[in-house]
Scaffold this motif. Sequence first.
Motif, short mmCIF file in Angstrom:
data_model
loop_
_atom_site.label_atom_id
_atom_site.label_comp_id
_atom_site.label_asym_id
_atom_site.label_seq_id
_atom_site.Cartn_x
_atom_site.Cartn_y
_atom_site.Cartn_z
N UNK A 127 0.84 -1.20 0.00
CA UNK A 127 0.00 0.00 0.00
C UNK A 127 0.87 1.25 0.00
N UNK A 128 0.44 2.25 -0.79
CA UNK A 128 1.11 3.53 -0.84
C UNK A 128 0.13 4.59 -0.35
N UNK A 129 0.41 5.21 0.79
CA UNK A 129 -0.47 6.20 1.39
C UNK A 129 -0.05 7.60 0.96
N UNK A 130 -0.98 8.32 0.31
CA UNK A 130 -0.65 9.62 -0.27
C UNK A 130 -1.50 10.72 0.34
N UNK A 131 -0.84 11.65 1.04
CA UNK A 131 -1.56 12.79 1.61
C UNK A 131 -1.89 13.80 0.51
#
Length: 244
Positions: A127-131
């Motif tokens: 998973x890549x969490x992007x703000x």
Amino acid sequence: MDSIKHCIAGLVIAFVFGAAYVFEARLSDIYKDVKRRNEELSTIRLKNKDLKTKVGTLEELCKATGTEAKEFVTEKKTIEKLNKRVEVLESSLDNVEKRVQMSDQKAFDFRATNCEKGWVQFEENCYLFLSLENNFKDAVDYCNKAAAGTRLLEIKSSHVEKWIDLQLTIRGFQYTWIGLTDILNQGSFVLISTGSKPTYTNWHKNEPNNSGNVEHCVEKWNTGLKWNDKRCDTRRSFVCEMGP
């Protein structure tokens, strides 16, 4: 050719989940075995303690009377047998512990996906969490281009969602896009990557409601951590997902 690829992919996924299930079943059996042996050890040690107290009393009586009580001899033999049983159990528990470690390592090795730098691994997925905040379409495009086989987050079980909830809370994400939309058919939400209906949903109370007849994309609220339908042109943080 595409049908053969789909068939192969289906077999691979079935193998992955089948093998993972076998590992979990083996571990479950091992842990039950450990529990049973530990319970037996606990019982033996308590009995041993009582017998030693009794033998100590008998030994003092024998010294005082100058006799060898038959009961004293019997209890000493029982203690010797119990001590041998304790040795056997402790040895077997050492072996069980090694089996647990080996099974844990096999399960870990099997599930390891070697996520790229910046991505977070959970079970079979990365998973890549992007703000970074994007509208729904741009979020989908970003994830599709991030790496081969990636997609906008699709939550398919409460088990996975609990982990996602924790990650979003840690990062302070307030609203996050989910790869679900009814833009093609009002009221019929489908997964953006496959067009199929979701097998798991977690809507907030009275949602989806298509407020103003313009809400066709799905966001996850950090407050209550439930789902809500939202205008697709709204800018939200998002998560890219890679895996089966």
